[in-house]
Write an enzyme that holds these catalytic residues in place. Structure first.
Site, short mmCIF file in Angstrom:
data_model
loop_
_atom_site.label_atom_id
_atom_site.label_comp_id
_atom_site.label_asym_id
_atom_site.label_seq_id
_atom_site.Cartn_x
_atom_site.Cartn_y
_atom_site.Cartn_z
N ARG A 100 -13.43 -14.49 26.81
CA ARG A 100 -14.38 -14.21 27.87
C ARG A 100 -15.28 -15.39 28.17
O ARG A 100 -15.66 -16.13 27.27
CB ARG A 100 -15.25 -13.01 27.48
N SER A 116 -14.47 -16.52 16.61
CA SER A 116 -14.45 -15.61 15.46
C SER A 116 -13.23 -15.81 14.55
O SER A 116 -12.39 -14.92 14.40
CB SER A 116 -14.54 -14.17 15.96
N ASP A 141 -18.66 -13.73 15.85
CA ASP A 141 -19.11 -12.50 16.52
C ASP A 141 -20.26 -11.82 15.78
O ASP A 141 -21.15 -11.23 16.40
CB ASP A 141 -17.94 -11.53 16.72
P1 ADP Z 1 -12.34 -6.45 17.18
O1 ADP Z 1 -12.81 -6.00 15.86
O2 ADP Z 1 -10.91 -6.80 17.19
O3 ADP Z 1 -13.22 -7.46 17.84
P2 ADP Z 1 -13.12 -3.88 18.28
O4 ADP Z 1 -14.53 -3.95 17.90
O5 ADP Z 1 -12.78 -3.40 19.65
O6 ADP Z 1 -12.36 -5.23 18.19
O7 ADP Z 1 -12.40 -2.96 17.20
C1 ADP Z 1 -11.08 -2.56 17.35
C2 ADP Z 1 -10.70 -1.67 16.20
O8 ADP Z 1 -11.51 -0.50 16.18
C3 ADP Z 1 -9.28 -1.18 16.30
O9 ADP Z 1 -8.43 -2.02 15.56
C4 ADP Z 1 -9.33 0.20 15.70
O10 ADP Z 1 -8.99 0.13 14.36
C5 ADP Z 1 -10.76 0.62 15.79
N1 ADP Z 1 -10.90 1.65 16.81
C6 ADP Z 1 -10.82 1.52 18.15
N2 ADP Z 1 -10.99 2.70 18.76
C7 ADP Z 1 -11.15 3.62 17.79
C8 ADP Z 1 -11.35 5.04 17.77
N3 ADP Z 1 -11.40 5.76 18.87
N4 ADP Z 1 -11.48 5.62 16.57
C9 ADP Z 1 -11.42 4.91 15.45
N5 ADP Z 1 -11.23 3.59 15.40
C10 ADP Z 1 -11.10 2.95 16.54
MG MG Z 2 -15.14 -7.78 18.18
#
Ligand code: ADP
Ligand code: MG
Length: 495
Positions: free
Chosen positions: A110, A179, A232
């Protein structure tokens, strides 16, 4: 006579058949009762091994505090790296001007611009452009990736209206949220230790990522300066602090997990630099790598770890983060299927596929409020190709999800309590009327309500009712990118 014999014979044969069928039914019942008992026994054993009574959570929190001390004392002194971020000037909310951020840490990248207007005006006109990174760039060469980033940024800047152009002689300033594990060498430089999350660009490892970006910025003719290189978690901490000066720590609970907090610079024996003016230094704990004998590890966790890409590493992360929770649950269900023929005579083949049960699906099953657990039935059918499940079976599946999520959430709470203890914020602070706020971000925390509720409950239990009033956790709203722009402001060269 012969006839009679035959009749009698048939009668005897029939009676024998009836007896045999009855015996079969009885045996079948006994067997299924035996299977059921076996399934319940496996579940019970798992539950006991995962228990996190308050005493255990206190031990985990204390172990976290001890490791924090060790990691701050010397490089390599602990499983906790306790990396010095060089962020010693968190945003106050008074910052003013246009600032930029790049957020790279997954499949999307982003570009962000915000206008900071000081306390009364706050953040206005955030402009965000998100692009997905073509796969070939994730595994290609360093300059290709950074050229792509610089070109995207250049397009973004070139479409800016005149009034956003900086006055002559003034550079645009940028916070870079990167990150991946970085060995920071100053607030705006750091070398890449290794790639994670599907990236693999060999020639970038060991290089200064800001220098790589600068080379590409130069190629596209952009006169910009990276004022802060962060990850992050630190971005989230900065974003939280901008709005609320009581924010002392940030925790990410998403695919992975990490925490950062504000430490007194004097409490960092391994810091040999000048004492920052603020007296503070943000520490990137890399807490996913925490481990302790007090952690309630089961055979399922051990096999998950052994099968993982990084055996022996990130043990805390493997107990609490979104990447793994679903797979722990799958492993328990597999064992029940194998040992108790829980889903029929044969083990459903899909259940043997690692990571087929994702945490969002686990959370959907866990949150199923329908009386017949329809969501559970559908998920089992659609993901694992297991049909004809009884309500009793579905309840066991929910039970497995509950045990896995509750343990993870309570351990995360213990980690947070460990941080609060380390900085002396775990008790009631009546005199100073100080509050301590921990900013939490990540989709696991945001969307997995049962997980979040358990975490909040356990933290309250640990703090006690009174201290819980002055120590709170708050959902951070995507601070990781905007927080970096705020750090570019608070670390600006024009201050
Ligand atoms: P990242 O950690 O990759 O930056 P996010 O904060 O979007 O990204 O986290 C994504 C992770 O959160 C997914 O891998 C999944 O395990 C978990 N996740 C996403 N949606 C849900 C949900 N509805 N319930 C439980 N866990 C979720
Ligand atoms: Mg994240």
């Amino acid at each position: 006579m012969v006839m009679r014999k035959v009749v009698v014979g048939t009668a005897i044969a029939c009676a024998a058949a009836v007896c045999a069928t009855a015996a079969l039914v009885v045996r079948h019942r006994m067997k299924s009762r035996g299977k059921w008992a076996r399934a319940l026994a496996i579940l019970k054993e798992f539950e006991e091994k995962c228990e996190t009574p308050i005493g255990k959570l206190r031990q985990v929190a204390d172990a976290m505090t001890v490791e924090m001390h060790a990691g701050l004392a010397s490089e390599g002194g602990s499983k906790l790296k306790m990396l010095i971020s060089y962020v010693d000037n968190l945003p106050t909310g008074d910052e003013k001007g246009h600032f930029y951020a790049l957020d790279l840490g997954g499949t999307n990248f982003r570009v962000i611009r915000v206008h900071l207007g000081g306390k009364d005006k706050g953040v206005t006109n955030p402009d965000v452009e998100e692009v997905s990174i073509p796969h070939h760039l994730m595994v290609g060469s360093s300059h290709e990736l950074f050229d792509f980033i610089a070109e995207t940024l250049a397009k973004f800047i070139h479409s800016e209206p005149e009034e956003l152009h900086p006055p002559p002689g003034r550079q645009r300033e940028l916070g870079f949220t990167f990150s991946f594990p970085v060995r920071q060498t100053s607030i705006a430089s750091g070398t890449l230790i290794k790639w994670t999350k599907g990236f693999n660009i060999e020639d970038a490892v060991g290089e200064d990522v800001v220098e790589e970006l600068n080379k590409s910025l130069e190629k596209v003719g952009l006169d910009m300066r990276v004022s802060a290189l962060v990850n992050d978690t630190i971005g989230t901490l900065a974003g939280g602090r901008y709005y609320n000066q009581d924010v002392v720590a940030a925790v990410i609970l998403g695919t992975g997990t990490n925490a950062a907090y504000v430490e007194r610079a004097q409490a960092i024996p391994k810091w040999h630099g000048l004492l920052p003016k603020s007296g503070e230094m943000v520490i990137n704990m890399e807490w996913g790598n925490f481990r302790s004998l007090h952690l309630p590890l089961t055979e399922y966790d051990q096999s998950l770890d052994a099968d993982s890409l990084n055996p022996g590493e990130q043990i805390f992360e493997k107990l609490i983060s979104g990447m793994y929770l679903g797979d722990i649950a799958r492993r328990v269900l597999l064992r029940i299927a194998e040992e108790a023929e829980f889903f029929g005579d044969t083990v459903p083949p899909k259940l043997k596929i690692p990571f087929i049960l994702r945490t969002p699906d686990m959370s959907a099953m866990h949150h199923d409020t329908s009386s017949d657990l329809k969501v559970v039935a559908n998920k089992l059918r659609d993901i694992l190709e297991i049909s004809n499940t009884s309500l009793k079976m579905r309840k066991i599946v929910v039970g497995v999800c509950d045990i896995v999520a509750t343990r993870g959430a309570r351990l995360a709470a213990a980690g947070i309590f460990g941080i609060l203890k380390k900085i002396g914020r775990d008790t009631v602070r009546v005199v100073e009327k100080e509050k301590s706020v921990v900013a939490l971000d990540g989709a696991l925390f945001e969307h997995y309500i049962e997980f979040r509720t358990s975490l909040e409950g356990a933290l309250k239990e640990l703090l006690g009712e009174d201290a819980a009033k002055s120590n709170v956790i708050e959902q951070a709203n995507d601070g990781s990118g905007i927080g970096a722009a705020m750090l570019a402001a608070s670390h600006s060269q024009y201050l």
